[in-house]
Design an enzyme around this catalytic site. Structure first.
Site, mmCIF file in Angstrom:
data_model
loop_
_atom_site.group_PDB
_atom_site.id
_atom_site.type_symbol
_atom_site.label_atom_id
_atom_site.label_comp_id
_atom_site.label_asym_id
_atom_site.label_seq_id
_atom_site.Cartn_x
_atom_site.Cartn_y
_atom_site.Cartn_z
ATOM 1 N N TYR A 103 0.847 -1.198 0.000
ATOM 2 C CA TYR A 103 0.000 0.000 0.000
ATOM 3 C C TYR A 103 0.879 1.243 0.000
ATOM 4 O O TYR A 103 1.849 1.320 0.757
ATOM 5 C CB TYR A 103 -0.893 0.002 1.253
ATOM 6 N N GLU B 248 -4.009 7.189 -3.691
ATOM 7 C CA GLU B 248 -3.869 5.902 -3.023
ATOM 8 C C GLU B 248 -3.575 4.842 -4.072
ATOM 9 O O GLU B 248 -4.307 4.728 -5.055
ATOM 10 C CB GLU B 248 -5.185 5.581 -2.319
#
Ligand code: GDP
Ligand code: MN
Length: 385
Positions: free
Chosen positions: A109, A192
């Protein structure tokens, strides 16, 4: 403003972030054609909606043939995808993204957000990327000095925390720098990449991307504004923004037409205090013309939940006579079939009251916010009975 995954990937790719090749399709045959053109033996078909959690909701599916790509696209297109982030009604799938499937060794991530505490951007990284990242811990964070920008040592620190070293270090640093450049140059509020995949052959690839932009900066980012998908937004909010009105739909039944964001919030509080719930936030702004007020009425009335309307104007820059003219104009343009409570104060209030009194409209007037909210809630209870 949010954009679709395929748009976010195109944008990030233009900054040098590695993303898979892909094709957007609005119909099953286009999805099949995209898969054939991309080549390979396995593809992912991904529903394009402005919400995450698609993987767990069946919005990201693997296909082993071109026919299967078309079948999955047929299944997704036109359906409503309900994910943990959409609410119970889900989001209508109007397009899908087709990409060659990638063999994934690890899912990481990476995120960039504005941290409101230190008022700085922060780079976030986690080794537990993928569909369960919300529940996972182990986040590393690097706060960025906006005057200096993201520094290489910070990227190397995050890379190390993600277990990216050796030949993966340079591409990881380059990827983070590209993310930050994009963040800065597009006035993004959030980027993101989840998952950032380490593929079977060791390469880094952004398999999913979400970017949201600062609405207040869109005026200077025409290329970003062009990515807007109005189908993903509440049509009332779009309508309002096109008329210079600041409107946010809520789910109560008292429509609000107010000047000033602070007064609009106070009005919503007063309604709640009197036992009802606001149907919307609406700030008509300063110097609101009769036309703008009439548009505010029209937009508030398109909400079928609205059972009564509370107009609360404390006119400084505004003029109560213009507001009153707007109310009269709105009542001429369409039938106002719900009770209206109006509280006008400030500039030209006498003239405003005279216009309303002479209009023959069946309005309730009030002298202060508390009385107005009480009257609106009372009319609501009357309307329901
Ligand atoms: P989200 O659930 O809305 O965040 O959608 P994502 O695009 O992140 O997809 C969800 C999951 O699907 C990812 O975490 C991956 O595990 C998987 N996925 C996405 N693209 C691929 C791919 O190309 N190959 C494989 N094997 N899995 C993929
Ligand atoms: Mn994702």
């Amino acid at each position: 403003m949010n954009v679709h995954e395929h748009q976010a990937k195109e944008l990030l790719s233009s900054y040098g972030v590695p993303v898979p090749p892909g094709g957007v399709a609005y119909a099953p045959h286009q999805a099949a054609a995209a898969a054939a053109e991309l080549g390979g033996e396995r593809w992912v078909v991904k529903a394009q909606v402005h919400a995450g959690g698609r993987g767990k909701a069946g919005g990201v599916r693997l296909a082993g043939s071109v026919e299967e790509v078309a079948a999955i696209a047929a299944n997704l297109l036109g359906s409503r995808l309900v994910t943990a982030q959409t609410g119970p009604d889900g989001a209508l799938v109007g397009r899908v993204l087709v990409e060659p499937a990638v063999g994934i060794a690890r899912e990481l991530y990476l995120g960039l957000v504005v941290d409101r505490g230190p008022q700085r951007p922060v780079l976030l990284g986690s080794t537990s990327g993928g569909v369960d990242v919300e529940g996972a811990g182990g986040l590393v964070r690097e706060t960025i000095d906006p005057a200096l920008g993201l520094q290489d040592f910070q990227c190397r620190k995050v890379a190390a925390a993600l277990g990216l070293s050796g030949p993966q270090l340079r591409p990881a640093v380059a990827l983070m720098r590209a993310l930050y450049r994009c963040f800065e140059e597009t006035d993004a509020l959030q980027i993101e990449v989840n998952p950032l995949a380490v593929t079977d052959d060791g390469a880094l690839l952004a398999l999913d991307a979400k970017v949201s932009f600062d609405d207040n900066a869109l005026f200077r980012r025409a290329e970003v504004g062009g990515l807007r998908d109005l189908d993903e937004e509440d049509p009332k909010e779009t309508d309002a923004s096109q008329h210079g009105l600041n409107y946010i739909a809520l789910d109560g039944d008292v429509g609000c037409i107010v000047n000033g964001a602070g007064l609009a919030m106070a009005t919503m509080d007063a309604i709640t205090l009197h036992g009802a719930r606001p149907a919307n936030f609406l700030d008509v702004g300063g110097g609101a013309s009769p036309e703008k007020v009439a548009n505010a009425f029209r937009i508030v009335l398109t909400d079928p939940n609205v059972k009564t309307i509370l107009v609360n104007i404390f006119a400084g820059i505004n003029r109560c006579d213009w507001i009153a003219e707007g109310i009269v104009e709105a009542s001429r343009a369409q039938e106002i079939d719900v009770p209206v409570v109006a509280r006008l104060a400030g500039t030209n209030v006498e003239e405003g009251r005279r216009i309303l009194a002479e209009s023959g409209l069946a309005l309730t007037t009030a002298d202060n916010l508390d009385d107005a909210a009480a009257a609106a809630v009372a009319s609501l209870n009357g309307a329901r009975a």
